[in-house]
Each structure stands twice: as structure tokens, then as C-alpha cells.
Design a protein around this motif. Sequence first.
Motif, PDB file in Angstrom:
ATOM      1  N   ASP A  32       0.811  -1.219   0.000  1.00 12.55           N
ATOM      2  CA  ASP A  32       0.000   0.000   0.000  1.00 12.55           C
ATOM      3  C   ASP A  32       0.843   1.269   0.000  1.00 12.55           C
ATOM      4  OD1 ASP A  32       1.005   0.012   2.568  1.00 12.55           O
ATOM      5  OD2 ASP A  32      -0.922  -0.444   3.528  1.00 12.55           O
ATOM      6  N   HIS A  88      -1.521  -1.777  13.448  1.00  4.28           N
ATOM      7  CA  HIS A  88      -2.528  -1.896  12.387  1.00  4.28           C
ATOM      8  C   HIS A  88      -3.259  -0.569  12.188  1.00  4.28           C
ATOM      9  CE1 HIS A  88      -1.886  -6.215  12.355  1.00  4.28           C
ATOM     10  NE2 HIS A  88      -2.047  -6.227  13.662  1.00  4.28           N
ATOM     11  N   PHE A  89      -3.590   0.081  13.288  1.00  3.83           N
ATOM     12  CA  PHE A  89      -4.253   1.380  13.215  1.00  3.83           C
ATOM     13  C   PHE A  89      -3.321   2.425  12.604  1.00  3.83           C
ATOM     14  CE2 PHE A  89      -5.438   5.466  15.310  1.00  3.83           C
ATOM     15  CZ  PHE A  89      -6.709   5.602  14.768  1.00  3.83           C
ATOM     16  N   ARG A 133      -0.858   1.961  10.526  1.00  2.00           N
ATOM     17  CA  ARG A 133      -0.722   1.701   9.090  1.00  2.00           C
ATOM     18  C   ARG A 133      -1.991   2.134   8.351  1.00  2.00           C
ATOM     19  NH1 ARG A 133       2.863  -0.751   6.073  1.00  2.00           N
ATOM     20  NH2 ARG A 133       4.051  -1.360   7.906  1.00  2.00           N
ATOM     21  N   TRP A 134      -3.147   1.924   8.959  1.00  2.00           N
ATOM     22  CA  TRP A 134      -4.413   2.373   8.360  1.00  2.00           C
ATOM     23  C   TRP A 134      -4.444   3.890   8.234  1.00  2.00           C
ATOM     24  CZ3 TRP A 134      -8.325   5.417  10.540  1.00  2.00           C
ATOM     25  CH2 TRP A 134      -9.524   5.470   9.829  1.00  2.00           C
ATOM     26  N   GLU A 180      -4.918   4.824   4.486  1.00  2.00           N
ATOM     27  CA  GLU A 180      -6.284   5.226   4.163  1.00  2.00           C
ATOM     28  C   GLU A 180      -6.574   6.708   4.419  1.00  2.00           C
ATOM     29  OE1 GLU A 180      -8.334   3.170   2.718  1.00  2.00           O
ATOM     30  OE2 GLU A 180      -6.965   1.459   2.867  1.00  2.00           O
ATOM     31  N   PRO A 211      -7.556  -5.091  14.897  1.00  2.00           N
ATOM     32  CA  PRO A 211      -8.018  -5.121  13.497  1.00  2.00           C
ATOM     33  C   PRO A 211      -9.455  -5.589  13.328  1.00  2.00           C
ATOM     34  CG  PRO A 211      -5.807  -6.031  13.681  1.00  2.00           C
ATOM     35  CD  PRO A 211      -6.289  -5.809  15.084  1.00  2.00           C
ATOM     36  N   LYS A 260     -11.931  -2.716  13.048  1.00  2.00           N
ATOM     37  CA  LYS A 260     -11.568  -1.676  12.092  1.00  2.00           C
ATOM     38  C   LYS A 260     -12.773  -0.847  11.652  1.00  2.00           C
ATOM     39  CE  LYS A 260      -9.180  -1.125   7.648  1.00  2.00           C
ATOM     40  NZ  LYS A 260      -8.489  -1.851   6.544  1.00  2.00           N
ATOM     41  N   TRP A 288     -12.962   2.624  13.212  1.00  2.00           N
ATOM     42  CA  TRP A 288     -11.860   3.575  13.146  1.00  2.00           C
ATOM     43  C   TRP A 288     -12.272   4.909  12.521  1.00  2.00           C
ATOM     44  CZ3 TRP A 288      -7.371  -0.225  11.484  1.00  2.00           C
ATOM     45  CH2 TRP A 288      -7.113  -1.096  12.554  1.00  2.00           C
TER      46      TRP A 288
END
Length: 289
Positions: free
Chosen positions: A10, A57-58, A60-61, A65, A278, A281, A284
Motif C-alpha cells: 500500500d 494496524h491502526f 498503518r491504516w 487510508e 483489526p 476496524k 476507526w
Amino acid sequence: MFDTDNASEDGVRDRKVVFKTRDGAELVGRLYHPAMTPFAIVVLNAATGVSQSYYRHFARWLAAERGLACLTYDYRDMGASARIHPRQSRADMADWGVTDAEAARHWVHREMPEMPIWIIVHSLGAMLVPMQGARENVARVIGVASGEVHHSDHPWPFRAMAMTFWFGLGPLATAAFGYLPGRTIGFGSDLPRPAYWQWRRWCISRSFHHSDIGARLSEPRWGKSDAPVRLVAFSDDEMIPPHCVWRLGARYGEYEPVLIDPAESGLDKVGHLGVFAPRNKALWDQVLG
């Protein structure tokens, strides 16, 4: 600047970073950077005893995103920042929530001096942001499941566990071992003795951390900041129920209260710690606003 072997499909790049606090503690973190130029950088302050790896994970999101750079890090003597056994540590909640958090913010400001800074804080983090200094470069604060809680605020049967933690097994084990052996006794992470006793003092007092103001904490000064504050509570959080989150709001003055019911998103229990997992998600976007 970034480790090329940590670039993902990504486009998010991440790298290990090391920085020091004003009193010389060395903190280890990880900086996540989106493929494009970010419009702001997030400093993510963890909950008590929670490793920065939980938030990866958050983070990276946020980068992939939302186009936000994000710094995660471990407080002194915890996680990747641990250099000594918890028994030897003299760290307390004020060290983590004020001194270490300020150091993280100052580091990202040095790295990206023109970038607006967002602070996303889980539990402990938002409680002490009003006591931090030099907040001129802070553009936004999002407090997640953070509030001023007294042991009587917990619903039953969670309150019984809290009473054991503050009046039974918790203090006995801390006195015996010289630190809170949380993993051994089933109460989460191991914590330095000063952190446990200070945390205990706050949660058994109706005035919460007021007794430390003037000693370990400065007076709340958030009124001097014009950064918007968003405080997020969860309807199924037994550790810090929503009314405790709104109580914290008084430290900030003006704030946006957000109450999330996980069931409305088709999710099972999220509680106090689950929002950054995750599997949750779907929440979020609501957290970020």
C-alpha cells in the motif's frame, strides 16, 4: 530516511526511531509514512501497559487510508523502550503521560517542523495532555476511552475485580515483588512500583490526580490552546464508562463528546482496549471523525 524493506504494497513505509526525553530516558518508536506527502502527523500515546505494537494496524491504516504519518512508541521502561527490569524502574504515570509524551511530540516536530501535529491518545494519554507544556504546534486531540475514574464508577461485576486490583491482590503483590507482576497475577502487564501506586492513588480518590498537582503534575492549562478536542467513549467500556470520559472533558473545557455503541456496527464487545484491534476496524472512521 525509511527502511526500503519495510515498504508495503500500500506504499506505507515504516522505520524504527529512537529519541530521548528531557531527563535522559531513551524511547523507542516506529514512524509510519504514507506513500504521498502527509497533511499531518499523529503522535499516538498508548494506554497503561500496552505495547506500541498493538497499535501498528491502526497506524498503518492512518497512513494508507487517511494520508497521515504516525508515530507509535513505548513509554520508558516498557516494551521496546525497556532497558531494566520493572523492579528497578522508578517510572510513574506522570513520567509516561507528560514527560515521555512531550518528548514524542517534540521529536516529530523536529523531524517535520512544518507539519500539523495530531495527538491520538488511548486511556492514560488523554488524562494528562492538559498538564503538558508547549502545545502551540498541536492541531487536534482525539482521546479514546480516557477518563477520570473512581473505583465506584465501575459496574458490577467488574467493580469486584477493580477492588481486588486496588485493595487486595494488587497492593499485596506489588509490595512483595517490588513491582506489579501483572502477567503473573492475571492483571495485564508488569508495571513499575511507582506507576502502580500513583495509578492506585488516583483511582481510589474522588479528586483523581488532584493530589499530584503541584508535585508531580502541573496545573491543567488547556485553556491556552485552541486545538479542537474529541473525546470518544464506548457504551460497553466497564473500565472507563462514558460518564468518566465526560468528567475528563472538564479539564479541557470545550470538547466534542462521541459515544460509540459497537452493536450498531454489528460488533461484539469492544470494551476498554479492543477498539484498536483489526477486528474492530469498522469503528476507526468513527474514532477519527
